[in-house]
Design a protein around this motif. Structure first.
Motif, PDB file in Angstrom:
ATOM      1  N   ILE A  56       0.857  -1.190   0.000  1.00 40.29           N
ATOM      2  CA  ILE A  56       0.000   0.000   0.000  1.00 40.29           C
ATOM      3  C   ILE A  56       0.890   1.237   0.000  1.00 40.29           C
ATOM      4  CG2 ILE A  56      -1.738   1.311   1.277  1.00 40.29           C
ATOM      5  CD1 ILE A  56      -2.686  -1.361   2.472  1.00 40.29           C
ATOM      6  N   VAL A  69      -2.418   0.529  -4.414  1.00 42.24           N
ATOM      7  CA  VAL A  69      -2.367  -0.727  -3.680  1.00 42.24           C
ATOM      8  C   VAL A  69      -2.070  -1.819  -4.696  1.00 42.24           C
ATOM      9  CG1 VAL A  69      -4.900  -0.923  -3.810  1.00 42.24           C
ATOM     10  CG2 VAL A  69      -3.612  -2.365  -2.225  1.00 42.24           C
ATOM     11  N   GLU A 101      -8.850   2.438   3.108  1.00 44.44           N
ATOM     12  CA  GLU A 101      -7.770   3.423   3.142  1.00 44.44           C
ATOM     13  C   GLU A 101      -8.170   4.777   2.559  1.00 44.44           C
ATOM     14  OE1 GLU A 101      -4.675   3.029   4.414  1.00 44.44           O
ATOM     15  OE2 GLU A 101      -5.111   0.989   5.097  1.00 44.44           O
TER      16      GLU A 101
END
Length: 370
Positions: A56, A69, A101
């Motif tokens: 990530i 990612v 995220e």
């Protein structure tokens, strides 16, 4: 708009062209103010050594400002049923990470039927846009045929990178809108570099379908013409053997796009002898550099190579390639006009405008469908 771009990989020093079309679009969308997350699923076999697992990267940690990612899983040439299952599970995992995220995307943009079908099988709730690039549609295997059917049934909008590819998708009952690949026109807008002799550059994967051996034999028929070949692949050794007997031919191997831009800046023309191309980004890059292009009647390039910027010749005809190169090299061209036409068609701004229209269409259609 928050856009999750589902890609087959990310360019790296080891594989500089892996996922390059998807990455270029992500960068262009980010530059136009969109919130972009590049979700890369690299399912090549373990013989393509790389770091496996999840990585990530947040936008603030990257120079290009692209949140990313990556999921690397060594699937390789698995049976269709297993391939479908693994890709769907991997896509679902990437989607969960993106939502956690960066928040839920407004639209998912999957490139290639394999990843659009994986999105469909993962049952993502967001609008799905599918862009197809694949020349294998002309002779699909079972996996690709099933992926096309699954992706076509679920996608809210479909993009083809050329009219030729649009027509091929239509044969499967899939309607699509043509939006070309993005070309970094600023990178290829280099000052012309003085050089000795007459130089032709060709960039392609060195396999039989690209016709590079035919192009080399065509150049052998043209005294004084130099051919600089960029790319790697199974025919590289054969081409190096041809070059060993002819000092006018040079095989440079795979090169970065920065090096390719430099080579184009020191050339008189570009040539592509391919047997099949869905788009022909190397031709578009050469036009962005202001070079006239000789290409074969191989699909995508025919849509933007014409009498104002080059010439199209039959596939697999060495003499036609030689005659075409001679004509291209002895014609007076307006190099700035060639570059300007390429900028107006392939630069980030015009292409992003088209993508935004497709995204709005997909979102509206998805909402109306309930």
């Amino acid at each position: 708009m928050r856009i999750m771009v589902l890609s087959r990989g990310v360019p790296s020093p080891e594989a500089p062209l892996r996922g390059i079309f998807e990455y270029d679009q992500a960068v262009a969308l980010r530059q136009q103010g969109h919130d972009v997350v590049l979700a890369a699923l690299d399912a090549r076999s373990a013989r393509h050594w790389r770091r496996f697992g999840i990585r990530i990267e947040h936008a603030n940690d990257r120079q290009d400002g692209i949140a990313m990612v990556r999921l690397d899983v060594p699937v390789g040439a698995a049976p269709a049923r297993i391939d479908h299952r693994v890709h769907a599970l991997a896509a679902r995992r990437l989607h969960r990470i993106v939502a956690r995220e960066w928040g839920t995307p407004d639209v998912i943009h999957a490139h290639f039927a394999r990843f659009a079908a994986a999105s469909a099988r993962a049952a993502f709730p967001e609008p799905l846009v599918w862009t197809e690039h694949d020349s294998h549609l002309a002779c699909p295997d079972r996996r690709l045929t099933e992926d096309i059917a699954t992706a076509g049934e679920r996608a809210d909008a479909v993009i083809s990178v050329s009219q030729d590819l649009r027509d091929r998708l239509a044969e499967y009952g899939v309607a699509s809108t043509v939006v070309p690949n993005i070309v970094d026109t600023e990178l290829f807008d280099c000052p012309h570099r003085p050089h000795e002799g007459t130089v032709v550059v060709s960039v392609a994967t060195l396999n039989p379908g690209k016709g590079m051996v035919e192009l080399a034999h065509a150049v052998e028929l043209l005294p004084g013409v130099q051919l600089r070949i960029i790319g790697g692949g199974p025919q590289q050794r054969q081409l190096e053997e041809i070059a060993a007997d002819n000092p006018r031919i040079a095989v440079l191997g795979p090169q970065s796009r920065e090096r390719i831009a430099q080579e184009l800046a020191a050339a008189d023309a570009f040539a592509l002898a391919s047997h099949a191309e869905t788009f022909g980004v190397a031709c578009a890059e050469a036009l962005a550099a202001g070079l006239p292009v000789l290409t074969t009647a191989c699909g995508g390039p025919q849509e933007f190579v014409n009498d104002s910027n080059g010439m199209v010749v039959p596939i697999g005809d060495v003499q036609a390639l030689a005659d075409g190169l001679h004509r291209v090299l002895t014609t007076s061209w307006d190099h700035e006009q060639i570059a300007e036409q390429a900028r107006s068609r392939f630069a980030a701004g015009p292409v992003v405008n088209q993508l935004e229209a497709v995204y709005r269409q997909a979102i509206a259609g998805h909402e109306s469908a309930g």
